[in-house]
Design a protein around this motif. Structure first.
Motif, PDB file in Angstrom:
ATOM      1  N   ASP A   1      -8.979  -0.662   6.141  1.00  0.00           N
ATOM      2  CA  ASP A   1      -7.815  -0.086   6.655  1.00  0.00           C
ATOM      3  C   ASP A   1      -7.889  -0.185   8.237  1.00  0.00           C
ATOM      4  O   ASP A   1      -8.484  -1.103   8.837  1.00  0.00           O
ATOM      5  CB  ASP A   1      -7.991   1.566   6.544  1.00  0.00           C
ATOM      6  CG  ASP A   1      -9.454   1.972   7.065  1.00  0.00           C
ATOM      7  OD1 ASP A   1      -9.926   1.774   7.834  1.00  0.00           O
ATOM      8  OD2 ASP A   1      -9.816   3.076   6.249  1.00  0.00           O
TER       9      ASP A   1
ATOM     10  N   GLN B   1       1.178   0.540   4.221  1.00  0.00           N
ATOM     11  CA  GLN B   1       2.074   0.373   3.216  1.00  0.00           C
ATOM     12  C   GLN B   1       3.334  -0.752   3.102  1.00  0.00           C
ATOM     13  O   GLN B   1       4.643  -0.754   2.915  1.00  0.00           O
ATOM     14  CB  GLN B   1       3.010   1.904   2.858  1.00  0.00           C
ATOM     15  CG  GLN B   1       2.015   3.017   2.574  1.00  0.00           C
ATOM     16  CD  GLN B   1       2.729   4.233   2.196  1.00  0.00           C
ATOM     17  OE1 GLN B   1       3.964   4.314   2.683  1.00  0.00           O
ATOM     18  NE2 GLN B   1       2.123   5.022   1.493  1.00  0.00           N
TER      19      GLN B   1
ATOM     20  N   ARG C   1      -7.966  -4.003  -0.245  1.00  0.00           N
ATOM     21  CA  ARG C   1      -7.938  -2.644  -0.869  1.00  0.00           C
ATOM     22  C   ARG C   1      -8.582  -1.577  -0.025  1.00  0.00           C
ATOM     23  O   ARG C   1      -8.456  -0.474   0.153  1.00  0.00           O
ATOM     24  CB  ARG C   1      -7.847  -2.579  -2.176  1.00  0.00           C
ATOM     25  CG  ARG C   1      -6.956  -2.766  -3.101  1.00  0.00           C
ATOM     26  CD  ARG C   1      -7.190  -2.974  -4.525  1.00  0.00           C
ATOM     27  NE  ARG C   1      -5.999  -3.291  -5.426  1.00  0.00           N
ATOM     28  CZ  ARG C   1      -6.043  -3.612  -6.866  1.00  0.00           C
ATOM     29  NH1 ARG C   1      -7.105  -3.473  -7.362  1.00  0.00           N
ATOM     30  NH2 ARG C   1      -5.172  -4.020  -7.354  1.00  0.00           N
ATOM     31  N   THR C   2      -9.833  -1.923   0.382  1.00  0.00           N
ATOM     32  CA  THR C   2     -10.651  -1.071   1.121  1.00  0.00           C
ATOM     33  C   THR C   2     -11.021  -1.417   2.619  1.00  0.00           C
ATOM     34  O   THR C   2     -11.625  -0.491   3.299  1.00  0.00           O
ATOM     35  CB  THR C   2     -12.159  -1.167   0.645  1.00  0.00           C
ATOM     36  OG1 THR C   2     -12.715  -2.797   0.524  1.00  0.00           O
ATOM     37  CG2 THR C   2     -12.141  -0.638  -0.999  1.00  0.00           C
TER      38      THR C   2
ATOM     39  N   ARG D   1      -9.358  -8.909  -3.762  1.00  0.00           N
ATOM     40  CA  ARG D   1      -8.587  -7.766  -3.892  1.00  0.00           C
ATOM     41  C   ARG D   1      -9.215  -6.453  -3.452  1.00  0.00           C
ATOM     42  O   ARG D   1      -8.890  -5.581  -2.624  1.00  0.00           O
ATOM     43  CB  ARG D   1      -8.069  -7.556  -5.496  1.00  0.00           C
ATOM     44  CG  ARG D   1      -7.208  -8.686  -5.708  1.00  0.00           C
ATOM     45  CD  ARG D   1      -6.590  -8.457  -7.313  1.00  0.00           C
ATOM     46  NE  ARG D   1      -5.719  -9.542  -7.706  1.00  0.00           N
ATOM     47  CZ  ARG D   1      -5.930 -10.313  -8.708  1.00  0.00           C
ATOM     48  NH1 ARG D   1      -7.377 -10.293  -9.178  1.00  0.00           N
ATOM     49  NH2 ARG D   1      -5.408 -11.308  -8.930  1.00  0.00           N
ATOM     50  N   GLN D   2     -10.601  -6.473  -3.966  1.00  0.00           N
ATOM     51  CA  GLN D   2     -11.244  -5.345  -3.748  1.00  0.00           C
ATOM     52  C   GLN D   2     -11.493  -5.100  -2.167  1.00  0.00           C
ATOM     53  O   GLN D   2     -11.445  -3.934  -1.409  1.00  0.00           O
ATOM     54  CB  GLN D   2     -12.691  -5.471  -4.275  1.00  0.00           C
ATOM     55  CG  GLN D   2     -13.965  -4.529  -3.911  1.00  0.00           C
ATOM     56  CD  GLN D   2     -13.570  -3.151  -4.603  1.00  0.00           C
ATOM     57  OE1 GLN D   2     -12.390  -2.815  -5.317  1.00  0.00           O
ATOM     58  NE2 GLN D   2     -13.988  -1.848  -3.944  1.00  0.00           N
TER      59      GLN D   2
ATOM     60  N   THR E   1       1.345  -6.118  -1.122  1.00  0.00           N
ATOM     61  CA  THR E   1       1.142  -5.659   0.248  1.00  0.00           C
ATOM     62  C   THR E   1       0.909  -4.030   0.720  1.00  0.00           C
ATOM     63  O   THR E   1      -0.022  -3.675   1.521  1.00  0.00           O
ATOM     64  CB  THR E   1       2.260  -6.158   1.392  1.00  0.00           C
ATOM     65  OG1 THR E   1       3.355  -5.752   1.088  1.00  0.00           O
ATOM     66  CG2 THR E   1       2.220  -7.804   0.884  1.00  0.00           C
TER      67      THR E   1
ATOM     68  N   LEU F   1      -2.034  -9.536  -4.544  1.00  0.00           N
ATOM     69  CA  LEU F   1      -2.059  -8.315  -4.512  1.00  0.00           C
ATOM     70  C   LEU F   1      -0.785  -7.815  -3.738  1.00  0.00           C
ATOM     71  O   LEU F   1      -0.071  -8.479  -2.981  1.00  0.00           O
ATOM     72  CB  LEU F   1      -2.970  -7.980  -3.449  1.00  0.00           C
ATOM     73  CG  LEU F   1      -3.496  -6.592  -3.039  1.00  0.00           C
ATOM     74  CD1 LEU F   1      -3.805  -5.802  -4.283  1.00  0.00           C
ATOM     75  CD2 LEU F   1      -4.660  -6.410  -1.941  1.00  0.00           C
TER      76      LEU F   1
ATOM     77  N   LEU G   1      -0.555  -2.005  -1.265  1.00  0.00           N
ATOM     78  CA  LEU G   1      -2.068  -1.438  -1.631  1.00  0.00           C
ATOM     79  C   LEU G   1      -2.913  -1.875  -0.644  1.00  0.00           C
ATOM     80  O   LEU G   1      -4.084  -1.402  -0.900  1.00  0.00           O
ATOM     81  CB  LEU G   1      -2.273  -2.163  -2.671  1.00  0.00           C
ATOM     82  CG  LEU G   1      -1.271  -1.741  -4.214  1.00  0.00           C
ATOM     83  CD1 LEU G   1      -1.686  -2.537  -5.328  1.00  0.00           C
ATOM     84  CD2 LEU G   1      -1.341  -0.228  -4.362  1.00  0.00           C
ATOM     85  N   ILE G   2      -2.460  -2.636   0.656  1.00  0.00           N
ATOM     86  CA  ILE G   2      -3.622  -2.871   1.614  1.00  0.00           C
ATOM     87  C   ILE G   2      -3.459  -1.829   2.705  1.00  0.00           C
ATOM     88  O   ILE G   2      -2.216  -1.730   3.361  1.00  0.00           O
ATOM     89  CB  ILE G   2      -3.327  -4.383   2.229  1.00  0.00           C
ATOM     90  CG1 ILE G   2      -3.255  -5.316   1.102  1.00  0.00           C
ATOM     91  CG2 ILE G   2      -4.215  -4.686   3.292  1.00  0.00           C
ATOM     92  CD1 ILE G   2      -2.777  -6.915   1.530  1.00  0.00           C
ATOM     93  N   PRO G   3      -4.372  -1.083   2.784  1.00  0.00           N
ATOM     94  CA  PRO G   3      -4.308   0.147   3.839  1.00  0.00           C
ATOM     95  C   PRO G   3      -3.915  -0.374   5.273  1.00  0.00           C
ATOM     96  O   PRO G   3      -3.137   0.309   5.985  1.00  0.00           O
ATOM     97  CB  PRO G   3      -5.757   0.825   3.803  1.00  0.00           C
ATOM     98  CG  PRO G   3      -6.069   0.364   2.439  1.00  0.00           C
ATOM     99  CD  PRO G   3      -5.457  -0.982   2.309  1.00  0.00           C
TER     100      PRO G   3
END
Length: 927
Positions: free
Chosen positions: A730, A695, A727-728, A723-724, A687, A685, A689-691
């Protein structure tokens, strides 16, 4: 000599991977009196009290080694002697323990760290006190301390009381056999009370036993087995051999029933067990009346049934199979022609296998009303002398709990009798059941020689089978565990332990979130509390062994994520013997000087414990030399390195050898987390894209995400699942309270974080530096009061070059420091680092300091708040009124009262919702 301090370690710890007790001993003047100087009289007296010490090998690793140490040269010191005495006392009380270690404390002459293994905490502690009393009692009068036992102190009596105490707390033979069978199969267990309630397995796969009743045992079946009349009728209806039976409530009815059935008869309580209240072979009305009276002591309903001639047999059926059979002989003595009945009973009770109740494999024979009645029938009394080889029965029933003995006949039982027992247990519906079967010859079919089932037992005792008086012991516990956990079915849940100095909570939350997104009901411990499937169940710092066990005992949990902090391991060890995966994020100076941990190397030894006991994978930070060194201590099947340096030479070598690594690599679109495993190269992934990484700017959260991914990967989650999850996830207060929470709804930006040590403050300064802002950077700065002065000064030094204005505060709990001492220390260090005095405010109270910083902030500013009470502080940030947007914030005097936010609970008082922009908004709920 006295005990200065005591620690009870319930799991893997700094000294061993099993439970131990640690004493800090102060020998006082006895430091000058090693064993050889105390003399042979002292040594011999000690050996007379505890002859088993002669078998201790000590450093020579052979029997007699310890005694040799006592006598050679100057001997050995009393701390070491006490270690061996404590172990031997536990041995004679039935605990199989052997590990001990005693070392002097370098900077404290006369003080020793003494560590010893235990099975039961209370028994171990009592053994420690008894050992101390014994050694004091053996000292010469001139050396005895004031707290030494009195001159009339009786060690033998104290020893016997200690043994009885230990036996009362120990598992009975049945439960102990089940626990041993679980350990042989690698099934974890937890004792749930001081009796025989035990949990096998963890989380949603757990099963429980109470003695030999299991979580699969039907309550209806137990009720039926307890109702002798109903049981008799059910078995009779199936054509199984049972005695003729009547239920009565009065002595008169008992006599009538006996006449109808035909004497001799048996009387027993309807709901009795262990042979209590049972009278057999009653041949007269008077005996029936007496038998009724005895049975009525245990309930108003009494059963009168026909007496069946024959030997008493216990047939044990488990999961539809007969696994053991024992012939039971009532408690008796055998005459020798010279000793009285009373003397013969005493001889029998001297058998070391006999104890009180169920504490040993056999029970002591007691002379009571039943024994006296049977003796009277023979014309005997306690002073009578039976003939040689004459068998005198002192019990009418063959229960082991009343002094009976057992002979194994498993290999001799006739197939018809075997099938009859299985049918009987299935008819009642028990998973584990005992059939009490009377027959003259168990080797012949009941259809041929007769016989009858006199009782069905739910929760039957195992001791007659695991330790028969004669014959082959049987493994009856193994079939129970095989029934509870059939081959191929799991007994435990995947367990991840996360340790390190910084990032533990965030990494734990990330991993728990990944698991939740995959569909697991994850149990998580953290500094915030215990969470089950994302819901807070217990608030507070829950990073110790007690909270870990709470997770493992929860029947809803099917994966465990355990933040494992230094404090719990220093005080009590880990709460579980092993874990599947473990990681160490980093090791840096924090809490040094507390709990005997004074150096960063000692801190690394503590944080290495989860790595040592991981079974599947150990995940280590290759960029941290202290973490890297832990690789030599793990026995995990896989070793995984995490590095943010793609050219790391050791990691490259590890990857070439087919090893596993998570590497941060640079690409055209930013940084990519990449997995290397068994020669495969797998991009995971980007990085940005990982809240939670803002950024990719929050590098510490990039690293945390890499560790969470590595743990999840080694818990067999797919790359898409990982990944899921990332990505979700934060960094909002909703998901990670107190971890880099950003609030953008004021004209200025506010970041709140729990950073409380130099490394964490450095990480937050790096994050702040990555933000491009129009205005100033302000910080509310603090540190816990129990940190060393140099740690507090380092925090101020780190922050000095990153902010335009500093508000120095203290925590609510000053932890031994004066009212504004810590804030003034921060201020002094900032001045030394060149910060202008005009740019520093000292506001000791946290709420007032936060209010002051928010009031100072203007449009375009950034405020970093290093918070202690994170829920209270977040509410304060959310509720702050900055004035009209686009204009400087309303300035507020420090004298303006701060709202009373003590007792504020986010979960009770706030509802967090998200709008379309993803901004978290907090509002108070209506009462």
């Amino acid at each position: 000599m006295h005990i200065v301090n005591t620690n009870i370690y319930v799991g893997p710890n700094l000294y061993a991977h099993f439970p131990v007790i640690r004493y800090i001993l102060d020998l006082g003047e006895l430091e000058q009196w090693p064993s050889a100087r105390l003399g042979e009289e002292f040594i011999q007296a000690l050996l007379d009290c505890l002859p088993g010490l002669d078998e201790h090998g000590c450093s020579y690793r052979e029997p007699g080694g310890f005694v040799r140490r006592l006598r050679e040269d100057e001997g050995t010191w009393l701390g070491h002697v006490m270690e061996h005495v404590v172990l031997e006392l536990q041995n004679i009380a039935g605990s199989d323990v052997s590990f001990g270690r005693t070392r002097s404390i370098e900077d404290k002459p006369g003080q020793y760290t003494m560590v010893f293994e235990y099975e039961d905490e209370a028994v171990g502690r009592r053994a420690g006190q008894l050992a101390l009393d014994l050694l004091h009692s053996l000292l010469p009068d001139t050396l005895k301390p004031e707290n030494a036992p009195a001159d009339d102190w009786d060690f033998e009596a104290e020893r016997d009381q200690f043994i009885l105490y230990a036996q009362r707390r120990a598992f009975g033979p049945s439960t102990a056999s089940l626990v041993r069978a679980a350990e042989e199969r690698g099934i974890p267990w937890i004792r749930l009370n001081r009796q025989s309630l035990v949990q096998f397995g963890h989380g949603r796969f757990q099963k429980r036993i109470q003695a030999t009743t299991t979580s699969l045992t039907s309550n209806i079946a137990v009720e039926l087995a307890s109702d002798k009349e109903e049981t008799n009728q059910i078995l009779r209806d199936l054509g199984l051999p049972v005695p003729n039976q009547r239920l009565v409530q009065t002595a008169r009815d008992a006599v009538r029933a006996g006449r109808r059935i035909g004497l001799p008869v048996v009387t027993k309580p309807l709901a009795g067990n262990h042979g209590r209240g049972v009278s057999i072979n009653l041949t007269t009305d008077a005996e029936v009346e007496a038998g009724f009276a005895k049975a009525a002591e245990y309930g108003r309903n009494v059963v009168v049934e026909s007496y069946i001639e024959g030997f008493d047999h216990r047939l044990l059926v488990i999961d539809g199979e007969l696994v053991a059979a024992a012939k039971r002989i009532p408690g008796h003595i055998t005459g020798d022609g010279s000793h009285t009945v009373a003397e013969l009973v005493e001889f029998v009770n001297q058998d070391p296998r006999r104890g009180i109740g169920h504490e040993k494999v056999l029970t002591r024979i007691e002379i009571d009303a039943q024994a006296e009645r049977l003796l009277t029938r023979l014309g005997y009394g306690l002073d009578s002398v039976p003939e040689k080889e004459e068998v005198v029965y002192l019990r009418s029933t063959a229960n082991l709990s009343t002094g009976g003995t057992a002979i194994d006949v498993t290999d001799e039982i006739h197939p018809d009798n075997r099938d009859m027992a299985i049918r009987a247990i299935q008819a009642i519906g028990l998973d584990i059941g005992g059939v009490d079967f009377l027959t003259a010859d168990i080797t012949r079919s009941y259809r041929e020689v007769g016989g009858g089932i006199c009782e069905i037992n739910a929760g039957p005792g195992f001791r007659m089978h695991v330790a028969p008086s004669e014959g082959q012991p049987r493994d009856v516990a193994g079939p129970v565990l095989d029934m509870l956990f059939p081959e191929g079915e799991p007994s435990t849940i995947p367990i991840a332990c996360i340790t390190g100095t910084n990032g533990k909570t965030t990494t734990s939350r990330m991993l728990a979130h990944i698991l939740k997104m995959r569909g697991y009901a994850a149990g998580m411990t953290s500094t915030d509390g215990i969470y089950i499937d994302g819901q807070l169940t217990v608030a507070g710092d829950m990073t110790g062994p007690t909270s870990a066990r709470m997770i493992l005992r929860d029947p809803e949990v099917d994966a465990a994520v355990l933040e494992t902090a230094r404090g719990g391991m220093v005080r009590s060890g880990m709460g579980l013997r092993s874990c599947n995966v473990a990681c160490c994020l980093n090791v840096s100076g924090d809490h040094l000087g507390l709990g005997g941990i004074d150096t960063i190397e000692q801190l690394a030894e503590i944080k290495r414990i989860p790595i040592e006991v991981a079974t599947d994978a150990a995940v280590l930070n290759a960029d941290d030399r202290l973490c890297l060194g832990m690789a030599d201590y793990t026995e995990a099947a896989r070793l995984c390195y995490v590095t943010m340096k793609p050219g790391h030479p050791l990691v490259k070598q590890h990857v070439r050898a087919g090893g596993q690594a998570f590497v941060l690599e640079e690409g055209m679109n930013g940084h990519m987390i990449t997995i290397y495993d068994q020669g495969k190269h797998m991009p995971l992934l980007w990085t940005h894209l990982i809240p939670a990484t803002l950024q990719g700017r929050a590098l510490h959260n990039v690293q945390n995400a890499m560790f969470a991914a590595a743990l999840a990967y080694n818990m067999d989650l797919s790359l898409d699942d990982i990944r899921q999850g990332l990505r979700t996830f934060d960094a909002t207060f909703f998901q990670t309270p107190g971890r880099m929470n950003i609030f953008d709804d004021h004209p200025f930006r506010v970041i709140m974080d729990y950073a409380h040590n130099p490394a964490a403050v450095r990480a937050m300064c790096s994050v702040v530096d990555h933000f491009e802002i129009e205005g100033r950077r302000l910080v509310v700065l603090s540190a816990p009061g129990d940190r060393r002065d140099q740690d507090i000064e380092e925090i101020a030094a780190i922050a000095a070059g990153h902010f335009d204005h500093f508000i120095c505060r203290c925590d609510d709990h000053r932890r031994g420091r004066d009212e504004d001492e810590l804030a003034q220390m921060l201020r002094a260090q900032l001045l030394l680092k060149g910060v202008s005095e005009d740019c520093i405010d000292v506001v000791p109270d946290e709420q007032a300091a936060v209010e002051h910083a928010l009031a100072m902030a203007a449009t375009g500013d950034l405020v970093l708040v290093l918070a202690d009470k994170v829920k209270r502080t977040w509410k304060q940030i959310v509720q702050f009124n900055p004035g009209i947007s686009g204009t400087p914030a309303v300035r507020r005097s420090e004298s303006v009262p701060v709202p009373d936010l003590e007792g504020f609970s986010l979960d009770e008082d706030l509802e967090l919702i998200s709008d379309e922009r993803g901004v978290r908004i907090a509002r108070e709920e209506a009462d």
